[in-house]
Design an enzyme around this catalytic site. Structure first.
Site, mmCIF file in Angstrom:
data_model
loop_
_atom_site.group_PDB
_atom_site.id
_atom_site.type_symbol
_atom_site.label_atom_id
_atom_site.label_comp_id
_atom_site.label_asym_id
_atom_site.label_seq_id
_atom_site.Cartn_x
_atom_site.Cartn_y
_atom_site.Cartn_z
ATOM 1 C CE1 TYR A 1 5.788 37.992 148.120
ATOM 2 C CE2 TYR A 1 7.777 39.091 148.872
ATOM 3 C CZ TYR A 1 7.136 37.956 148.412
ATOM 4 O OH TYR A 1 7.844 36.791 148.256
ATOM 5 C CG ASN B 1 6.121 27.403 146.418
ATOM 6 O OD1 ASN B 1 7.096 28.136 146.606
ATOM 7 N ND2 ASN B 1 5.643 27.166 145.199
#
Length: 249
Positions: free
Chosen positions: A148, A84
């Site tokens: 990203y 995560n």
């Protein structure tokens, strides 16, 4: 030693990591919230029965290897890995620096790769199988901030590749792709005006008319980590309220 099933959640000090850790109790008996910010991770773990916090820098190979060795020493096993932890850079190509790119790839792509590589050593030795759940992003479909989005698309490729490599070990590898979740991470790098516009665009493009919550994402992770998902691997589960069907905002 058999201390009951064990899950590790990277980025465990954040709201999403804590929600995932909370959801995994019941799927497993022990949750390790892993984060560079150990104090914050400890605060989160104190609110989750069966959880502990351990230090981890996913971009540092030594830290990853020591972390997995510590988990194995404490519990004698490792059953679920949730990748995560992530960083972001809200920059278009002209403003993107090589240092931005390298940092995102180190944390967002190499981090899950290194942790899975270390965890594989445990699984090869135990023969018990396991689960990997990688957190990617809906933006791998739509585009967005170049570094990203490229890193999150890389996580999808990693998921599919490791699903094949880990299948003989009895380890499933899947990804969860959220749409926008209103967290401090989402606000990072945006002014208040930019963030307000960002929210408005995402709300307009989401057929179900609301943002994802940490609990929405945690429920998807809990399912993929559960015995009921034992024959599902190499998949990307979009938790987007239909936004994965829409064009880029």
């Amino acid at each position: 030693m058999n201390a009951g099933r064990v899950a590790v959640v990277t980025g465990g000090a954040g709201g999403l990591g804590a929600a995932i850790g909370t959801r995994l109790i019941g799927v497993v008996e022990h949750v390790v919230l892993a984060d560079r910010n150990l104090d914050a991770a400890r605060d989160r773990a104190a609110q989750i029965p069966g959880a502990v916090a351990l230090p981890l820098d996913v971009a540092d190979d030594t830290s990853v290897e020591e972390f997995v060795a510590d988990v194995e020493k404490r519990y004698g096993r490792l059953d679920v890995v949730v990748n995560n932890a992530a960083v972001t850079a809200v920059r278009e190509l002209d403003a993107l620096q090589r240092a931005d790119w390298e940092r995102l790839m180190a944390v967002n792509v190499w981090g899950p790769t290194a942790l899975c590589r270390a965890a594989a050593g445990v699984w090869r030795g135990s023969g018990t199988g396991g689960r990997v759940v990688n957190i990617t992003s809906r933006t791998w479909l739509s585009g967005g901030p170049v570094a990203y989005v490229t890193s999150k698309a890389g996580v999808v490729g990693l998921t599919r590749s490791l699903a094949l490599e880990f299948a003989p070990l009895g380890v499933t590898v899947n990804a969860v792709a959220p749409s926008m979740v209103a967290t401090p991470f989402t606000r990072s790098g945006r002014t208040e005006a930019e963030y307000a516009a960002f929210e408005a665009r995402h709300l307009a493009m989401t057929p179900m008319g609301r943002f994802a919550t940490p609990q929405d994402i945690a429920e998807a992770v809990g399912f993929l980590a559960s015995p009921g998902a034992g024959f599902i691997t190499g998949e990307v589960l979009h938790v987007c309220g239909g936004a994965q069907l829409a064009p880029s905002p």
